[in-house]
Structures are given as C-alpha cells and as structure tokens.
Scaffold this active site. Structure first.
Site, PDB file in Angstrom:
ATOM      1  N   LYS A   9       0.841  -1.206   0.000  1.00  0.00           N
ATOM      2  CA  LYS A   9       0.000   0.000   0.000  1.00  0.00           C
ATOM      3  C   LYS A   9       0.879   1.261   0.000  1.00  0.00           C
ATOM      4  CE  LYS A   9      -0.458  -0.055   5.045  1.00  0.00           C
ATOM      5  NZ  LYS A   9      -1.274  -0.495   6.175  1.00  0.00           N
ATOM      6  N   ARG A  61     -10.926   0.315  15.300  1.00  0.00           N
ATOM      7  CA  ARG A  61     -10.683   1.247  14.198  1.00  0.00           C
ATOM      8  C   ARG A  61     -11.666   0.911  13.079  1.00  0.00           C
ATOM      9  NH1 ARG A  61      -4.919   1.502  11.009  1.00  0.00           N
ATOM     10  NH2 ARG A  61      -5.589  -0.552  10.311  1.00  0.00           N
ATOM     11  N   TYR A  73      17.173  30.201   3.922  1.00  0.00           N
ATOM     12  CA  TYR A  73      16.060  30.954   4.524  1.00  0.00           C
ATOM     13  C   TYR A  73      16.331  31.284   5.987  1.00  0.00           C
ATOM     14  CZ  TYR A  73      12.943  30.194   0.569  1.00  0.00           C
ATOM     15  OH  TYR A  73      12.363  30.209  -0.661  1.00  0.00           O
ATOM     16  N   MET A  76      12.109  24.069  -0.151  1.00  0.00           N
ATOM     17  CA  MET A  76      11.136  23.198  -0.815  1.00  0.00           C
ATOM     18  C   MET A  76      11.812  22.239  -1.798  1.00  0.00           C
ATOM     19  SD  MET A  76       7.723  24.130  -2.984  1.00  0.00           S
ATOM     20  CE  MET A  76       6.966  25.138  -1.742  1.00  0.00           C
TER      21      MET A  76
HETATM   22  C1  LIG Z   1      -0.664  -1.608   6.834  1.00  0.00           C
HETATM   23  C2  LIG Z   1      -1.308  -2.836   7.277  1.00  0.00           C
HETATM   24  C3  LIG Z   1      -0.543  -4.003   7.499  1.00  0.00           C
HETATM   25  C4  LIG Z   1       0.970  -4.022   7.456  1.00  0.00           C
HETATM   26  O1  LIG Z   1       1.479  -3.552   8.695  1.00  0.00           O
HETATM   27  P1  LIG Z   1       3.053  -3.546   8.986  1.00  0.00           P
HETATM   28  O2  LIG Z   1       3.156  -3.085  10.398  1.00  0.00           O
HETATM   29  O3  LIG Z   1       3.646  -2.543   8.042  1.00  0.00           O
HETATM   30  O4  LIG Z   1       3.543  -4.920   8.735  1.00  0.00           O
HETATM   31  C5  LIG Z   1      -1.228  -5.171   7.806  1.00  0.00           C
HETATM   32  N1  LIG Z   1      -2.578  -5.191   7.901  1.00  0.00           N
HETATM   33  C6  LIG Z   1      -3.323  -4.082   7.714  1.00  0.00           C
HETATM   34  C7  LIG Z   1      -4.801  -4.180   7.854  1.00  0.00           C
HETATM   35  C8  LIG Z   1      -2.722  -2.873   7.413  1.00  0.00           C
HETATM   36  O5  LIG Z   1      -3.480  -1.782   7.242  1.00  0.00           O
END
Ligand SMILES: *Cc1c(COP(=O)(O)O)cnc(C)c1O
Length: 344
Positions: free
Chosen positions: A33, A119, A253, A298
């Site tokens: 992700k 969550r 800056y 930047m």
């Molecule tokens: C991001 C995520 C993971 C991975 O977590 P890590 O700590 O990076 O291994 C696993 N499960 C879910 C649902 C996540 O959102």
C-alpha cells in the site's frame, strides 16, 4: 537528479526471512500500500512476484489494478465499495455491516473483525448477519481477518486480541458449515505480530509491510536474536551548485546557518516538496554523519563541501527519531516522482 536505490538483495533477504517465519512463501502476503511504503508500487510488486510471492495488499483499487496481473490475489485494505464488480483476483477488506451491503453481487471480500482495536471491522456478534449478506448477495468470502493495535509494544494486549480473534474464527467456521460455504482464509499478523511469535503461525497467512522494507519497531525485549532485517531504500540527492563563502556568511532561509570559517557550500536537489522533512535549522541534522546547513527548502538543502552527490539515508531510524515519528512516516512520504533504480 535525485534518485532512490532499491536493493533487490536486501528485499529478497527480508521476504525470505519472513516467509520462513510464516511457514512458506504462500503464507506471506506482502503489503504494497501507499506506493509500497514509498519504494515504488510496480517495482516492488515485480520483485515480490520474482521471488515467488502470490499475495499482496494495497490501499486502493487504482493500486490494485496496476499489479493484479502479477499475483493470485490482491487485497484492497482501505478503499470504498466499488460501483462495479472487480475481477482478476482483486478482493476487498470489509470494515462494517453497512459497507458489506454495498458491494456488487459476486464481489470477493475479506471481512475485518474488530478484535479490540476499534478502528475498523465488525463485532463478533455481527458475524452471522455478515454471513447472511454474503449468501444473499452471492459474495465470495475469501477471508476473515483482524488487525492488532499494540503488536510492537510490550504488553499483553496482543494475547487478548488474539484470543478474541480465535473466538471469531470458531464462530465463523461453524457458520461456514451452516451456510455450506467454502472455508475462507484467516489472517491476523502484521510485521510486528509475526516477528514476535515464538510458535508457528496458526493462521493461513501473515500480512507484512514494514518488515519487508527492512524495519521493525518491536520493543527491544521482543526482538529475537535471529531478526536482522535490512533496509531496502536509500535516498540520494545530486548537486545543483557550489559557492565559496566567507566566515560569518549566512546560508538559506532565515540565515539560520552561519559559516564557521571560509569554505565551500553546495546545494542538493531534494527538499520538503520531495517528501523529505522540513528541518528548521534550529538543531543539528546529520545525513550520514554530515550536518546540513540551515533550513531545508522546498526543492533543495545545503551542505559544506563540494561532493557531487550525497545519501540522505540508508536506514531511516535516525530521521524518524530526530523528527519524533516512525520509519513508516519517513519512507512512505518520499515523492513518487523521484526516480527509483533497482540495484543488486
Ligand atoms: C498496513 C497494514 C498491514 C501491514 O502492517 P506492517 O506493520 O507494516 O507490517 C497489515 N494489515 C493491515 C490491515 C494494514 O493496514
């Protein structure tokens, strides 16, 4: 031009270690992700596939579509139910009963169980209702999972949540029989919860993100001696210009940096617009043992000397500590526009 080096050897070393810990390559889902935690989605997907990983997870449908041809299954962790049916091994995490009802018929889903993190996810008492919706809408229930809130901390919460998930598994297994469904895959561990395990995984697979990129935030007493992860990403900046300055001249800056003596200062082509932290120049910030001069702009930062290029980090732990955050935050924010180069 600034660039990122991706170490294939280190990545494969990490996923080899993690898949052995999980019980085989088929028991490791790599989490790609957020542009593979800043490493580059497509690059990391190809490297994972080349190693023999069959499952991955992403955040959105857009990400999933780019890489689904490389895997048996891509799980979308945090997107909204799609308008149209998605095929090609794409499945969705479901975070609530209301959400579940919105999926097009025949969609593939993994139901998230709230085992205590509060969550996302449905309650154990809602599992039967979820199964009724699955049957009614002819959904493919590919998985049932949960997420731990304190896996890297020294506390017993991990055990409490794990027990809650085991209860959920029992309920789900009975319902699978009752409704005559195919047994879904069960999964719960992220990196920290897999790494801290002393016993074999009792789920079908683990979902690992940060550890595959070479980091862990596990409490030190929970880090086994065998754990030696290797950072995968190094960030490099290249020189824009060099100038001669006199003692007392101020740089950048706010003029926060003052030349301690006559010398050369060079600027390099990374700044906070590239996802690097905006250091305010009030304290010392070292990049691989050399201090940067003054504030980060930047698009650039300055350093004493005239080297052609500098490495900003190989291991992001120092920067995370320096800026009061975690390595996830440092690596994930590095701009997707920076060129990524795979090295062995
Ligand atoms: C991001 C995520 C993971 C991975 O977590 P890590 O700590 O990076 O291994 C696993 N499960 C879910 C649902 C996540 O959102």
């Amino acid at each position: 031009m600034a660039y990122i080096e991706i170490s294939k050897d280190n990545y494969w070393y990490n996923i080899d270690f993690l898949s052995k810990k999980a019980g085989g390559k088929e028991k490791l889902m790599v989490v790609l992700k957020d542009n593979a935690y800043g490493h580059g989605l497509e690059i990391m997907a190809k490297l994972s596939c080349g190693f023999g990983i069959k499952k991955s997870a992403v955040k959105t449908l857009d990400e999933a579509k780019k890489i689904s041809f490389l895997f048996d299954e891509v799980l979308i962790l945090a997107d909204h139910p799609p308008r149209e049916l998605q095929v090609d091994g794409i499945s969705y995490a479901v975070h609530s009963i209301e959400g579940l009802k919105k999926f097009p018929k025949q969609s593939s889903v993994h139901i998230n169980i709230d085992s205590g993190m509060h969550r996302n996810g449905i309650r154990v008492s809602e599992i039967e209702e979820a199964f009724e919706i699955v049957v009614e809408n002819k959904l493919h229930l590919n998985g049932i999972f949960t997420h731990f809130r304190s896996a890297d901390e020294l506390s017993c919460e991990q055990f409490w949540q794990n027990e809650n998930f085991e209860k959920a598994k029992l309920v789900a297994k009975n319902l699978v029989q009752k409704y005559d469904l195919v047994m879904p895959k069960f999964h719960s561990c992220n990196s920290a919860s897999l790494l801290r395990r002393k016993t074999p995984l009792d789920d079908d697979f683990a979902r690992c993100g940060i550890s595959t990129y070479g980091y862990t935030h596990l409490h030190e007493t929970l880090i086994g001696e065998d754990i030696c992860l290797k950072p995968v990403m190094s960030l490099w900046a290249e020189k824009l210009s060099t100038r001669e300055l006199k003692k007392g001249d101020r740089v950048g800056y706010g003029g926060t940096f003052e030349m301690p003596e006559n010398g050369e200062v060079s600027t390099y082509d990374i700044g906070y617009g590239d996802g690097f932290f905006r250091h305010d120049g009030k304290s010392e910030l070292l990049l691989e043992n050399r201090a940067i001069c003054g504030r980060v702009s930047m698009d650039s930062f300055a350093m004493l000397g005239r080297e052609e290029k500098v490495r900003l980090f190989y291991n992001a732990h120092y920067l995370a500590q320096k800026f009061g955050t975690i390595t996830y935050d440092i690596i994930t924010k590095i701009s997707p526009y920076i060129r990524r180069v795979v090295v062995t």
